[in-house]
Design a protein around this motif. Structure first.
Motif, PDB file in Angstrom:
ATOM      1  N   LEU A 142     -30.921 -12.457  16.723  1.00  0.00           N
ATOM      2  CA  LEU A 142     -30.349 -13.517  17.565  1.00  0.00           C
ATOM      3  C   LEU A 142     -30.856 -14.905  17.197  1.00  0.00           C
ATOM      4  O   LEU A 142     -30.443 -15.893  17.811  1.00  0.00           O
ATOM      5  CB  LEU A 142     -30.670 -13.239  19.038  1.00  0.00           C
ATOM      6  N   ALA A 143     -31.721 -14.992  16.199  1.00  0.00           N
ATOM      7  CA  ALA A 143     -32.382 -16.266  15.882  1.00  0.00           C
ATOM      8  C   ALA A 143     -31.384 -17.362  15.510  1.00  0.00           C
ATOM      9  O   ALA A 143     -31.495 -18.507  15.971  1.00  0.00           O
ATOM     10  CB  ALA A 143     -33.390 -16.067  14.757  1.00  0.00           C
ATOM     11  N   GLU A 144     -30.410 -17.047  14.667  1.00  0.00           N
ATOM     12  CA  GLU A 144     -29.434 -18.066  14.269  1.00  0.00           C
ATOM     13  C   GLU A 144     -28.603 -18.504  15.461  1.00  0.00           C
ATOM     14  O   GLU A 144     -28.363 -19.700  15.665  1.00  0.00           O
ATOM     15  CB  GLU A 144     -28.515 -17.532  13.169  1.00  0.00           C
ATOM     16  N   SER A 145     -28.172 -17.563  16.261  1.00  0.00           N
ATOM     17  CA  SER A 145     -27.411 -17.889  17.462  1.00  0.00           C
ATOM     18  C   SER A 145     -28.221 -18.771  18.401  1.00  0.00           C
ATOM     19  O   SER A 145     -27.715 -19.760  18.945  1.00  0.00           O
ATOM     20  CB  SER A 145     -27.003 -16.599  18.187  1.00  0.00           C
ATOM     21  N   ASP A 146     -29.487 -18.443  18.591  1.00  0.00           N
ATOM     22  CA  ASP A 146     -30.350 -19.245  19.458  1.00  0.00           C
ATOM     23  C   ASP A 146     -30.471 -20.677  18.946  1.00  0.00           C
ATOM     24  O   ASP A 146     -30.460 -21.635  19.733  1.00  0.00           O
ATOM     25  CB  ASP A 146     -31.748 -18.611  19.544  1.00  0.00           C
ATOM     26  N   ALA A 147     -30.576 -20.841  17.632  1.00  0.00           N
ATOM     27  CA  ALA A 147     -30.700 -22.171  17.043  1.00  0.00           C
ATOM     28  C   ALA A 147     -29.415 -22.983  17.231  1.00  0.00           C
ATOM     29  O   ALA A 147     -29.456 -24.181  17.548  1.00  0.00           O
ATOM     30  CB  ALA A 147     -31.042 -22.060  15.561  1.00  0.00           C
ATOM     31  N   LEU A 148     -28.277 -22.327  17.056  1.00  0.00           N
ATOM     32  CA  LEU A 148     -26.995 -23.009  17.240  1.00  0.00           C
ATOM     33  C   LEU A 148     -26.813 -23.432  18.694  1.00  0.00           C
ATOM     34  O   LEU A 148     -26.314 -24.529  18.978  1.00  0.00           O
ATOM     35  CB  LEU A 148     -25.851 -22.093  16.808  1.00  0.00           C
ATOM     36  N   ILE A 149     -27.214 -22.580  19.613  1.00  0.00           N
ATOM     37  CA  ILE A 149     -27.104 -22.899  21.037  1.00  0.00           C
ATOM     38  C   ILE A 149     -28.029 -24.048  21.403  1.00  0.00           C
ATOM     39  O   ILE A 149     -27.656 -24.952  22.165  1.00  0.00           O
ATOM     40  CB  ILE A 149     -27.405 -21.647  21.876  1.00  0.00           C
ATOM     41  N   ALA A 150     -29.233 -24.057  20.864  1.00  0.00           N
ATOM     42  CA  ALA A 150     -30.180 -25.140  21.139  1.00  0.00           C
ATOM     43  C   ALA A 150     -29.605 -26.484  20.704  1.00  0.00           C
ATOM     44  O   ALA A 150     -29.753 -27.493  21.409  1.00  0.00           O
ATOM     45  CB  ALA A 150     -31.502 -24.872  20.430  1.00  0.00           C
ATOM     46  N   GLU A 151     -28.941 -26.522  19.555  1.00  0.00           N
ATOM     47  CA  GLU A 151     -28.293 -27.750  19.087  1.00  0.00           C
ATOM     48  C   GLU A 151     -27.278 -28.253  20.093  1.00  0.00           C
ATOM     49  O   GLU A 151     -27.189 -29.458  20.358  1.00  0.00           O
ATOM     50  CB  GLU A 151     -27.577 -27.509  17.761  1.00  0.00           C
ATOM     51  N   LEU A 152     -26.507 -27.348  20.656  1.00  0.00           N
ATOM     52  CA  LEU A 152     -25.478 -27.744  21.613  1.00  0.00           C
ATOM     53  C   LEU A 152     -26.082 -28.326  22.887  1.00  0.00           C
ATOM     54  O   LEU A 152     -25.578 -29.313  23.431  1.00  0.00           O
ATOM     55  CB  LEU A 152     -24.583 -26.548  21.951  1.00  0.00           C
ATOM     56  N   PHE A 153     -27.136 -27.709  23.361  1.00  0.00           N
ATOM     57  CA  PHE A 153     -27.764 -28.228  24.580  1.00  0.00           C
ATOM     58  C   PHE A 153     -28.430 -29.579  24.346  1.00  0.00           C
ATOM     59  O   PHE A 153     -28.492 -30.412  25.253  1.00  0.00           O
ATOM     60  CB  PHE A 153     -28.775 -27.220  25.127  1.00  0.00           C
ATOM     61  N   GLU A 154     -28.927 -29.805  23.143  1.00  0.00           N
ATOM     62  CA  GLU A 154     -29.635 -31.048  22.848  1.00  0.00           C
ATOM     63  C   GLU A 154     -28.702 -32.234  22.665  1.00  0.00           C
ATOM     64  O   GLU A 154     -29.109 -33.379  22.855  1.00  0.00           O
ATOM     65  CB  GLU A 154     -30.484 -30.869  21.586  1.00  0.00           C
ATOM     66  N   CYS A 155     -27.448 -31.990  22.290  1.00  0.00           N
ATOM     67  CA  CYS A 155     -26.546 -33.102  21.984  1.00  0.00           C
ATOM     68  C   CYS A 155     -25.817 -33.596  23.224  1.00  0.00           C
ATOM     69  O   CYS A 155     -25.705 -32.899  24.230  1.00  0.00           O
ATOM     70  CB  CYS A 155     -25.546 -32.690  20.904  1.00  0.00           C
TER      71      CYS A 155
END
Length: 207
Positions: A73-86
């Protein structure tokens, strides 16, 4: 203010969607010089397709996660974190066979996760997007015109689908600029491109 640029064209050179996204962001940054900018290039680095193992890991409660499931799930978690940060999201998307590129579909498969980006109420069987207070802009190039209320609009499975997914995630403010008649050459392509650029320059000032 943080802007997330998502590019989905497989082409680097001669990509209309890439070129117009870049033009828009450059103009937008003139009005927001303090803004941070992050690029997610799906055309060059496609996300992994979800698998049965990924689905099982995603359905595993947080307290039962292992190093193996976390890695899945690491890649998915990273992509989701980007969305929340922007705060702002600009998506460049060419229409491929009336729909979105496969790697953009894979991206949304990775980021649409109940309990992470979408809430679910079991009592009412309803979903609620958690990515609120964000704005998105879709810049979509295509060979014809599929603008709303035109005969070809029913064949556009690209932008309406993207708009739905973004709304589902909680992003209700979604703008869209169509770049039609690409690859046709001549005045019709030139005029369509110039019209789209003019619209983007206007939008950059208020978006």
């Amino acid at each position: 203010m943080q802007l997330l640029e998502i590019q989905s064209s497989v082409r680097q050179d001669r990509s209309v969607s890439r070129t117009l996204v870049s033009k828009f962001i450059y103009q937008w940054q003139l009005f927001h010089p303090e803004a941070q900018h992050q690029l997610r290039d799906l055309g060059q680095q496609p996300p992994a397709l979800i698998t049965a193992e990924w689905v099982a890991a995603n359905q595993t409660p947080a307290q039962d996660q292992t190093e193996t499931t976390k890695a899945l799930l690491a890649e998915s978690d990273a992509l989701i974190a980007e969305l929340f940060e922007c705060d702002r999201i600009v998506i460049g998307v060419p229409m491929y066979n009336f729909g979105i590129p496969a790697h953009l579909k894979a991206y949304f498969d990775n980021v649409i996760r109940v309990g992470h980006t979408v809430g679910y109420n079991r009592d009412t069987a309803t979903f609620k997007g958690l990515l609120t207070e964000k704005q998105a802009l879709i810049i979509s190039s295509r060979t014809g015109s599929y603008a709303p209320e035109t005969p070809a609009a029913t064949m556009d499975f690209c932008v309406p689908y993207l708009q739905f997914l973004l709304n589902f995630l909680g992003i209700q403010h979604v703008d869209y600029v169509e770049v039609p008649y690409q690859g046709m050459g001549g005045k019709i392509q030139q005029q369509a491109t110039e019209t789209a650029i003019a619209r983007l320059m206007e939008l950059a000032e208020v978006w």
